[in-house]
Design a protein around this motif. Structure first.
Motif, short mmCIF file in Angstrom:
data_model
loop_
_atom_site.label_atom_id
_atom_site.label_comp_id
_atom_site.label_asym_id
_atom_site.label_seq_id
_atom_site.Cartn_x
_atom_site.Cartn_y
_atom_site.Cartn_z
N MET A 1 0.82 -1.18 0.00
CA MET A 1 0.00 0.00 0.00
C MET A 1 0.87 1.26 0.00
N GLU A 2 1.92 1.24 0.77
CA GLU A 2 2.79 2.41 0.82
C GLU A 2 3.93 2.22 -0.17
N LYS A 3 4.28 3.28 -0.84
CA LYS A 3 5.36 3.24 -1.80
C LYS A 3 6.32 4.36 -1.52
N MET A 4 7.57 4.10 -1.68
CA MET A 4 8.57 5.15 -1.53
C MET A 4 8.68 5.89 -2.86
N ALA A 5 8.66 7.18 -2.79
CA ALA A 5 8.77 7.98 -4.00
C ALA A 5 9.23 9.37 -3.59
N GLU A 6 9.73 10.10 -4.51
CA GLU A 6 10.11 11.47 -4.23
C GLU A 6 9.20 12.41 -4.98
N CYS A 7 8.79 13.47 -4.33
CA CYS A 7 8.02 14.49 -5.02
C CYS A 7 8.83 15.76 -5.02
N MET A 8 8.67 16.52 -6.04
CA MET A 8 9.46 17.74 -6.18
C MET A 8 8.55 18.95 -6.09
N HIS A 9 8.88 19.80 -5.18
CA HIS A 9 8.18 21.07 -5.01
C HIS A 9 9.22 22.11 -4.62
N ASN A 10 8.80 23.31 -4.41
CA ASN A 10 9.70 24.37 -3.94
C ASN A 10 10.94 24.49 -4.82
N ASN A 11 10.73 24.79 -6.08
CA ASN A 11 11.83 25.00 -7.02
C ASN A 11 12.74 23.79 -7.16
N GLY A 12 12.14 22.61 -7.25
CA GLY A 12 12.92 21.41 -7.49
C GLY A 12 13.49 20.73 -6.27
N LYS A 13 13.22 21.23 -5.07
CA LYS A 13 13.74 20.61 -3.86
C LYS A 13 12.81 19.50 -3.41
N THR A 14 13.39 18.41 -2.92
CA THR A 14 12.58 17.29 -2.43
C THR A 14 11.92 17.68 -1.12
N CYS A 15 10.60 17.46 -1.04
CA CYS A 15 9.88 17.82 0.18
C CYS A 15 9.45 16.60 0.98
N CYS A 16 9.32 15.47 0.33
CA CYS A 16 8.86 14.28 1.04
C CYS A 16 9.28 13.05 0.25
N GLU A 17 9.33 11.93 0.96
CA GLU A 17 9.76 10.71 0.30
C GLU A 17 8.74 9.58 0.40
N ARG A 18 7.74 9.72 1.27
CA ARG A 18 6.81 8.63 1.48
C ARG A 18 5.44 8.98 0.94
N HIS A 19 4.80 7.99 0.35
CA HIS A 19 3.45 8.14 -0.18
C HIS A 19 2.67 6.87 0.12
N THR A 20 1.38 7.02 0.30
CA THR A 20 0.50 5.87 0.42
C THR A 20 -0.41 5.89 -0.79
N TRP A 21 -0.41 4.84 -1.55
CA TRP A 21 -1.26 4.74 -2.72
C TRP A 21 -2.58 4.10 -2.31
N ARG A 22 -3.67 4.83 -2.49
CA ARG A 22 -5.00 4.37 -2.10
C ARG A 22 -5.81 3.98 -3.32
N ASN A 23 -6.74 3.04 -3.13
CA ASN A 23 -7.61 2.71 -4.25
C ASN A 23 -8.60 3.86 -4.45
N ALA A 24 -9.26 3.86 -5.57
CA ALA A 24 -10.15 4.97 -5.94
C ALA A 24 -11.29 5.16 -4.95
N ALA A 25 -11.86 4.07 -4.45
CA ALA A 25 -12.99 4.18 -3.52
C ALA A 25 -12.55 4.80 -2.19
N GLU A 26 -11.41 4.37 -1.69
CA GLU A 26 -10.90 4.91 -0.42
C GLU A 26 -10.57 6.40 -0.56
N LYS A 27 -9.91 6.75 -1.66
CA LYS A 27 -9.55 8.14 -1.89
C LYS A 27 -10.81 9.01 -2.01
N LYS A 28 -11.82 8.50 -2.72
CA LYS A 28 -13.07 9.24 -2.90
C LYS A 28 -13.75 9.49 -1.55
#
Length: 108
Positions: A1-28
């Motif tokens: 369920m959880e995936k490690m990934a990097e997101c880029m914000h703030n002019n290309g600086k990494t702000c976080c490394e962890r994400h939880t991928w939810r199914n469509a029903a849970e997210k809704k």
């Protein structure tokens, strides 16, 4: 369920490394709850702007706080049933330690 990934914000600086991928029903379901809370907060703003009676504002504020607590319970349940349970099945305990630390902070 959880995936490690990097997101880029703030002019290309990494702000976080962890994400939880939810199914469509849970997210809704989570997003719908947040939108209701957002509506309650907007209602509070209007009440203050319109000089509503203090006890009426307090009751609405209490309802919004209860809605946030309910959202937190729903999200916590999903985290335990998904991310934490998955890691335990795989033989890890890092998420359990993380959960215990998080609960200590939430219960201050």
């Amino acid at each position: 369920m959880e995936k490690m990934a990097e997101c880029m914000h703030n002019n290309g600086k990494t702000c976080c490394e962890r994400h939880t991928w939810r199914n469509a029903a849970e997210k809704k379901k989570l997003l719908a709850r947040l939108r209701r809370i957002e509506g309650q907060i907007r209602g509070l703003e209007k009440m203050v702007e319109n000089d509503a009676y203090c006890p009426d504002i307090l009751m609405q504020s209490s309802a919004a706080a209860c809605a946030i607590h309910s959202f937190n319970r729903q999200l916590l349940e999903a985290h335990i049933r998904g991310c934490v349970t998955e890691e335990i099945r795989e033989g890890g305990e890092g998420k359990v330690d993380e959960l215990c630390n998080m609960l200590q902070k939430l219960m201050k």
